[in-house]
Design an enzyme around this catalytic site. Structure first.
Site, short mmCIF file in Angstrom:
data_model
loop_
_atom_site.label_atom_id
_atom_site.label_comp_id
_atom_site.label_asym_id
_atom_site.label_seq_id
_atom_site.Cartn_x
_atom_site.Cartn_y
_atom_site.Cartn_z
N ASP A 102 5.41 -4.15 6.34
CA ASP A 102 6.95 -3.28 6.69
C ASP A 102 7.68 -4.97 5.81
OD1 ASP A 102 5.90 -1.20 8.37
OD2 ASP A 102 5.82 -2.36 9.58
N1 URA Z 1 1.51 -3.36 11.22
C1 URA Z 1 2.92 -2.98 11.57
O1 URA Z 1 3.53 -2.33 12.95
N2 URA Z 1 3.58 -3.17 10.47
C2 URA Z 1 3.07 -4.05 9.01
O2 URA Z 1 3.93 -4.35 8.34
C3 URA Z 1 1.62 -4.51 9.69
C4 URA Z 1 1.02 -3.82 10.12
#
Ligand code: URA
Length: 233
Positions: A102
């Site tokens: 993310d």
């Molecule tokens: N889980 C999440 O919520 N975000 C990420 O970037 C990776 C795993």
């Protein structure tokens, strides 16, 4: 032609631009002698403007992703490609991110131009441990580890329960979470399902490969063959 193609594939310019670089003497051997565009000397003996060439394909790099960078090439904002030399966008084959983090997740991100490796790493059939350091808004209550390990946790909009995940408590609001799958916003949604909220998320390992200490936030480097082997450990 061979030298032109090699340099163009590494992103040093279009074929025309690379040809111009060679003809103006910017491409030399280690002694500074101008190279002949019709020959291809060993990769590691070629300099462009006095600098050694970037590593050739297949190349896999480890990136220490900062907060605020997206993993998409299409994002109009700042992306992980902005952490690399601009010529990397012109490489052929191009580097792709191995899965995604993310925008506000930090830490270990792999990028590769090795199609086979990419396919193997992101295939749903591959069981690959990913370890996240999680900082939470509220105190851990004590029921979370069991819930995550149960193999029965269903996230909203999902059709199958999550595979068992391991949680290790590090502090009142801090934990390590080890997953073997990678669903959309998985860690954040897991803690939301447990009644908490993730305030910071950092990936620290994939398989047996931990984010190396020599790669500072916002930096990257090529992975060694030994490090690539650790992914499968
Ligand atoms: N889980 C999440 O919520 N975000 C990420 O970037 C990776 C795993």
């Amino acid at each position: 032609m061979k030298l032109i193609k090699h340099l163009a594939n590494l992103g040093y310019g279009s074929r025309k631009e690379v040809q111009r670089l060679i003809r103006t003497g910017a491409v030399t051997d280690l002694e500074g002698r101008k190279l002949d565009e019709t020959k291809l000397p060993p990769h590691e003996t070629i300099l462009v403007k006095g600098q050694l060439l970037d590593a050739p394909a297949p190349l896999t790099i480890v990136v220490n992703k900062p907060d605020g960078y997206t993993c998409s090439t299409k994002d109009p904002g700042i992306t992980v490609y902005d952490l690399l030399p601009p010529r990397f966008e012109l490489r052929n084959p191009v580097l792709s991110t191995v899965g995604r983090l993310d925008k506000d997740t930090t830490g270990l991100l792999l990028m590769t131009d090795d199609g086979q490796l990419l396919h193997k790493l992101i295939s749903p059939k591959t069981v690959m441990r990913k370890v996240y350091h999680v900082t939470l808004d509220r105190k851990i209550e004590g029921h979370e580890a069991e819930l995550f390990a149960s193999g029965t946790l269903m996230l909203r909009t999902e059709e199958t329960p999550l595979l068992p995940a391991t949680m290790e408590v590090l502090g009142e609001k801090e934990a390590l979470l080890t997953l073997t799958e990678g669903r959309y916003h998985q860690v954040r949604r897991m803690f939301a399902a447990a009644g908490n909220h993730v305030v910071a998320l950092r990936r620290i390992a994939i398989g047996g490969f931990a984010l190396p200490e020599d790669v500072e936030e916002g930096e990257w480097r090529a992975m060694t063959a030994d490090e690539l082997g650790l992914l499968w450990k």
